[in-house]
Design an enzyme around this catalytic site. Structure first.
Site, PDB file in Angstrom:
ATOM      1  N   GLY A  18       0.828  -1.193   0.000  1.00  0.00           N
ATOM      2  CA  GLY A  18       0.000   0.000   0.000  1.00  0.00           C
ATOM      3  C   GLY A  18       0.858   1.236   0.000  1.00  0.00           C
ATOM      4  N   VAL A  23       4.158  -5.444   2.770  1.00  0.00           N
ATOM      5  CA  VAL A  23       4.062  -6.419   3.853  1.00  0.00           C
ATOM      6  C   VAL A  23       4.431  -7.811   3.353  1.00  0.00           C
ATOM      7  CG1 VAL A  23       2.574  -7.404   5.644  1.00  0.00           C
ATOM      8  CG2 VAL A  23       2.209  -5.046   4.876  1.00  0.00           C
ATOM      9  N   ASP A 132      -7.452   6.630   9.171  1.00  0.00           N
ATOM     10  CA  ASP A 132      -7.492   5.941   7.870  1.00  0.00           C
ATOM     11  C   ASP A 132      -8.304   4.649   7.952  1.00  0.00           C
ATOM     12  OD1 ASP A 132      -6.956   5.780   5.158  1.00  0.00           O
ATOM     13  OD2 ASP A 132      -5.037   4.748   5.417  1.00  0.00           O
TER      14      ASP A 132
END
Length: 307
Positions: A18, A23, A132
């Site tokens: 992202g 990740v 977020d």
């Protein structure tokens, strides 16, 4: 990086990527468990503000011990100076992937929203605003447990995070004040949760826009289509709850998630009973009235589950 060993973590695969990080799934060779390692993208390693937000994510999330918040194990650096966070690795899928298959069953959507709210309530109680909340940052385990991810743009009480020439967050889920670049508080997260709840039920965003600026314009100036006109079987009380969460003015929203959870449990009980929820006892009625900030009406409201 797959196949490499970082500290005592052997990277075995990539889980996702992202704006604030990539990740990987890794094996903790010391404890014999799988973890998720989040690294800043290489092009952002020299950006001081990105690094600050990245480290703040670890500090903010690691201070929160709650079943609905992703567990943070540690923050460390590679030999090359790349900072990473070691997090718990869960089996399941993101809420974004879940919604992509279509609208979520009403009782499940209410359950997920309740779990998100409980995790956020814990964060808010510690002075942390997520900033977020969106389907991509919500993970649902195979056992149905919701985990809030990515506190990378979180704001601690007394601290301000800004980004020159823009705002922090994700356009379709920002509150109006966040979209305008203003400082935000817990009520901004409540708006974002309302947008997520709307999308779970409708199967589409509350504030669609092909481009970021189009979504921001819609958030600031327009109201979403009523859920009752999109999907049948939606209780009017649920419509009222979502409308209150998505109020343009923060003062017109729920002022805290405890009040929202009271109303949500009442609607959930109503849905589970097929619209024939029992009248709550006097004690529960008084509690609901106090939390709503209104005088007791003396009439029977939908059932309230204090659990």
């Amino acid at each position: 990086m797959i196949g490499e060993t970082i500290s005592h973590y052997r990277i075995v695969g990539k889980l996702g990527e992202g704006g604030m990080g990539v990740v990987y799934k890794a094996e903790d060779t010391r404890l014999g468990r799988f973890v998720a390692l989040k690294f800043l993208p290489p092009e952002m390693t020299r950006a001081d503000d990105a690094m600050e937000r990245f480290i703040m994510e670890a500090r903010a999330a690691s201070a929160l011990d709650h079943p609905n918040i992703c567990t943070i194990h540690e923050i460390d650096e590679t030999n090359e100076g790349r900072t990473f966070i070691a997090m718990a690795c869960y089996e399941g899928e993101s809420l974004k992937a879940r919604i992509a298959r279509g609208p979520i069953k009403l009782d499940e959507a209410l359950e997920f929203a309740g779990q998100i709210a409980m995790g956020l309530s814990k964060a808010h109680g510690e002075g942390i605003v997520h900033r977020d909340i969106k389907p991509a940052n919500i993970f649902v385990t195979k056992d149905g447990l919701v985990k809030i991810l990515d506190f990378g743009v979180a704001k601690l009480s007394g601290m301000k995070l800004t980004k020159t020439g823009g705002t922090l967050g994700t356009a379709p889920y920002m509150s109006p004040e966040q979209a305008r670049g203003e400082d935000v508080d817990r009520r901004s997260d409540i708006f974002s949760l309302g947008a997520v709840l709307y999308e779970m039920i409708a199967g589409r965003p509350a504030f669609p826009g092909e481009y970021e600026q189009a979504a921001i314009y819609t958030i600031i100036n327009e109201d979403p289509e009523p859920l009752t006109s999109i999907r049948s079987g939606i209780p009017m009380e649920l419509e009222r709850i979502v409308t209150k969460m998505l109020a343009k003015r923060s003062g017109e929203r729920y002022q805290g998630l405890e009040e929202f959870l009271v109303d949500l449990r009442a609607v959930k009980k109503l849905v589970e009973s097929g619209g024939k929820a029992a009248c709550p006892g006097k004690k529960e009625s008084r509690r609901r009235d106090v939390l709503r900030g209104i005088a007791a009406a003396g009439t029977c409201a939908p059932g309230f589950d204090s659990g």
